[in-house]
Design an enzyme around this catalytic site. Structure first.
Site, PDB file in Angstrom:
ATOM      1  N   LYS A 192      -1.734  -4.443   3.656  1.00 54.87           N
ATOM      2  CA  LYS A 192      -2.326  -3.410   4.513  1.00 54.87           C
ATOM      3  C   LYS A 192      -2.201  -2.064   3.824  1.00 54.87           C
ATOM      4  O   LYS A 192      -1.288  -1.276   4.083  1.00 54.87           O
ATOM      5  CB  LYS A 192      -1.638  -3.401   5.891  1.00 54.87           C
ATOM      6  CG  LYS A 192      -2.544  -2.824   6.982  1.00 54.87           C
ATOM      7  CD  LYS A 192      -3.803  -3.641   7.134  1.00 54.87           C
ATOM      8  CE  LYS A 192      -4.809  -2.987   8.068  1.00 54.87           C
ATOM      9  NZ  LYS A 192      -6.093  -3.661   8.033  1.00 54.87           N
TER      10      LYS A 192
ATOM     11  N   SER B  24     -10.607  -6.031   9.496  1.00 51.38           N
ATOM     12  CA  SER B  24      -9.623  -5.566  10.467  1.00 51.38           C
ATOM     13  C   SER B  24     -10.191  -5.630  11.885  1.00 51.38           C
ATOM     14  O   SER B  24     -10.484  -6.697  12.383  1.00 51.38           O
ATOM     15  CB  SER B  24      -9.139  -4.165  10.102  1.00 51.38           C
ATOM     16  OG  SER B  24      -8.328  -4.196   8.946  1.00 51.38           O
TER      17      SER B  24
END
Length: 620
Positions: free
Chosen positions: A209, A411
């Site tokens: 991430k 996402s």
């Protein structure tokens, strides 16, 4: 003295009356002009939909600006705006991908259209799946027996991708084909934050991430570098393979590497046009006059336009299609841009707006299936969940849901895709990035360094939260727990929808970005294809023999048009003006910082939780 005073006051009174008259006269003229303009626009927008006459000749695909899934201003309003306000902001114009493809496909069967000219000099680009979808339409046009000619003084990578579908490519003797590869870059400012004494509290789950790395590092982490290198390299190879197939070359011939390009250019004395010709990237070197002569031979002469006979794609009348106020049996809902809480704004996905569109489709008895077009890097977790819940309700109501992924469905973009019966992605779609993060910046140390302090009382540490004070340890722990819970929930949603265990999803999650091809191999999508395939699948699942699309899209009004055109005009002028006064990199720095969540961006999740892929949309 009294006489003098009367003279002065008399002059003042008469001057004031004259000024009032002039002011009212100008305002009245402006009002009359506004009424006339409004009446003209109303006639154009609500007039007959009958197609206007098209002269025999070429369809000139003279795209200006960028191609996107969901333009902030509709094509019809944009055309009127150019007529009213000029074309100074054309390089920032947004074009509907689906309108462009529909025009090409309609022209394919139009007897008056005998061929096509790709005039791409003002085309600024599009994402890879959009280029691929337009290329598919160009191939259909060419296979119908109608020739395509590409003209240009030079070609960028996006321009050349479309030009490669032409039967013949012309290039100016002073031009070139700029093939250089893909790259993605982000700003990192840990040292800057340290110098400013800003405390960045970062909460995340996911090894890959990388959206929060700019707050934690001054460079890219090895894990992020490895992951990004994989998908950037795959996109570039897919790009080269398509060009090679179109030009009947090998990928190595199309781009022999940086050193290979340099060696060949040195042999030719730096002549980029001759390099393109000798390496079969183009078919003929010709200036504008010579190219026009060839096009006149192919399409005839238009004495009014004083050019070859043709119709611009912007003037080519499309046949009416189903819209929000017309009947259809398959709803098309577009989620394009970062996902925000609340109502939709230009360039973003409003959680409430999109959920309301899905609900409307769910309650419409005429609608038998839903196609959700996703082109988003993600955003607010709360807004993503709002959309997902409404989509799940539509599926539970018996209406099949098919997701068509565009350039991005990462996402939060993947989060909202999870309820679908079927997910279709392009091989070049960037998806996955399953992870969550949160960022809270506090400036207590910055203020302390200049002698400013914050103090007060609170009933509990949970109430004592302010950007001017240190974040209480209890709040930090609760925030991390919230992020971990959100990630666990994300894994569960994906696992349920993909019929896998959370552990299996976690192995391919951790914020890892995948191309559509890899996502298919990992079971994150069901098939590779485009929007046409998604519509066909929705029709199959709903047992619809004749699919008719009903597009759910907000149509901006005249005020929106005026403001958007003025904003675009300002943006077209201000950067150049600013760069004349400021150091050259400063404008790019500010633009890049704006994209990064938690800094100058407008992400607005009420719990400061985001499922967002920062680098996915910044490939050049």
């Amino acid at each position: 003295m009294r006489v003098l005073w009367r003279v002065v006051t008399g002059i003042f009174k008469w001057s004031w009356r004259v000024l009032n008259f002039i002011r009212e006269f100008i305002l009245n003229l402006f009002l009359i002009l506004l009424i006339l303009v409004g009446a003209g626009i109303w006639v154009q927008l609500h007039g007959s939909d009958a197609p206007s006459d098209v002269q025999k000749g070429a369809l000139t695909v003279d795209l200006t600006g960028v191609v996107v899934d969901d333009p902030s201003v509709s094509n019809k309003l944009s055309k009127i705006g150019r007529q009213l306000l000029g074309a100074g902001s054309d390089r920032l114009q947004e074009n509907s991908l689906f309108d462009v493809v529909d025009a090409i496909r309609q022209a394919k069967s139009d007897d008056k259209i005998t061929g096509m000219v790709l005039d791409l000099r003002n085309f600024a680009g599009a994402d890879q799946p959009s280029l691929q979808y337009i290329g598919k339409a160009l191939r259909e046009f060419r296979d119908a027996g109608k020739p395509i000619y590409a003209t240009g003084e030079s070609y960028s990578q996006a321009q050349y991708y479309l030009a490669s579908f032409a039967n013949k490519i012309y290039l100016s003797p002073q031009g070139g084909v700029d093939l250089h590869g893909f790259a993605t870059n982000s700003l990192y400012y840990k040292t800057l934050l340290d110098k400013l004494k800003v405390s960045s509290h970062v909460f995340r789950v996911g090894t890959y991430k990388s959206a929060v790395e700019p707050f934690l590092r001054d460079d890219m982490s090895p894990a992020a570098r490895d992951a990004d290198s994989r998908w950037v390299g795959e996109l570039w190879q897919n790009y080269l393979n398509q060009l090679a197939a179109n030009r009947q070359l090998t990928a190595q011939q199309v781009f022999p590497g940086a050193q290979g390009v340099l060696d060949n250019l040195q042999k030719l004395g730096g002549d980029t046009a001759q390099y393109a010709k000798e390496n079969k990237l183009v078919d003929e070197l010709a200036g504008p006059a010579a190219t026009e002569q060839q096009l006149v031979k192919a399409f005839g002469w238009d004495k009014d336009a004083k050019s070859y006979a043709g119709t611009s794609i912007y003037n080519y009348p499309l046949k009416p299609t189903a819209t929000a106020d017309k009947k259809g049996n398959i709803a098309v809902i577009v989620a394009s841009g970062a996902i925000m809480d609340g109502e939709e704004t230009p360039g973003s996905v409003g959680g409430d707006t999109t959920a309301a569109e899905i609900r409307e489709a769910r309650l419409d008895k005429e609608i038998k299936a839903i196609v959700l077009r996703v082109n988003s890097p993600g955003g607010s977790v709360t807004a993503s969940e709002t959309i997902r819940e409404e989509l799940a309700a539509a599926k539970a109501a018996g209406k099949p849901v098919v997701v068509s992924m565009g350039g991005l469905a990462a996402s939060g973009g993947y989060w909202i895709s999870t309820p679908a019966n079927y997910i279709i992605a392009s091989p070049n779609t960037l998806t996955g990035s399953i992870g969550i993060f949160g960022v809270i910046n506090t400036v207590e140390n910055s203020l302390d360094s200049i002698g400013v302090h914050t103090d007060g009382v609170a009933t509990s540490p949970l109430a004592d939260i302010a950007t001017t004070k240190a974040l209480p340890p209890e709040v930090q722990q609760m925030m991390q727990l919230s992020i971990e819970y959100g990630y666990k929930n994300f894994l569960g949603l994906v696992a349920d929808s993909r019929h896998k265990t959370p552990e299996q999803i976690d192995a391919i999650a951790q914020g890892h970005v995948w191309t559509g091809s890899d996502a298919k191999a990992n079971g994150l999508v069901d098939a590779l294809g485009d929007f046409d395939d998604a519509v066909a699948k929705a029709a199959e699942l709903a047992k619809i023999s004749q699919p008719e699309l009903k597009w759910y899209q907000d149509q901006p009004g005249m005020i929106d048009l005026l403001f958007s055109q003025m904003d675009a005009s300002a943006k077209a002028v201000l950067p150049a003006a600013l760069q004349a006064w400021l150091p050259a990199p400063l404008y790019d720095v500010m633009a890049s910082m704006k994209k990064q969540p938690g800094l100058l961006g407008s992400l607005n999740d009420p719990q400061n939780r985001y499922a967002y892929c920062l680098t996915c949309g910044d490939v050049k």
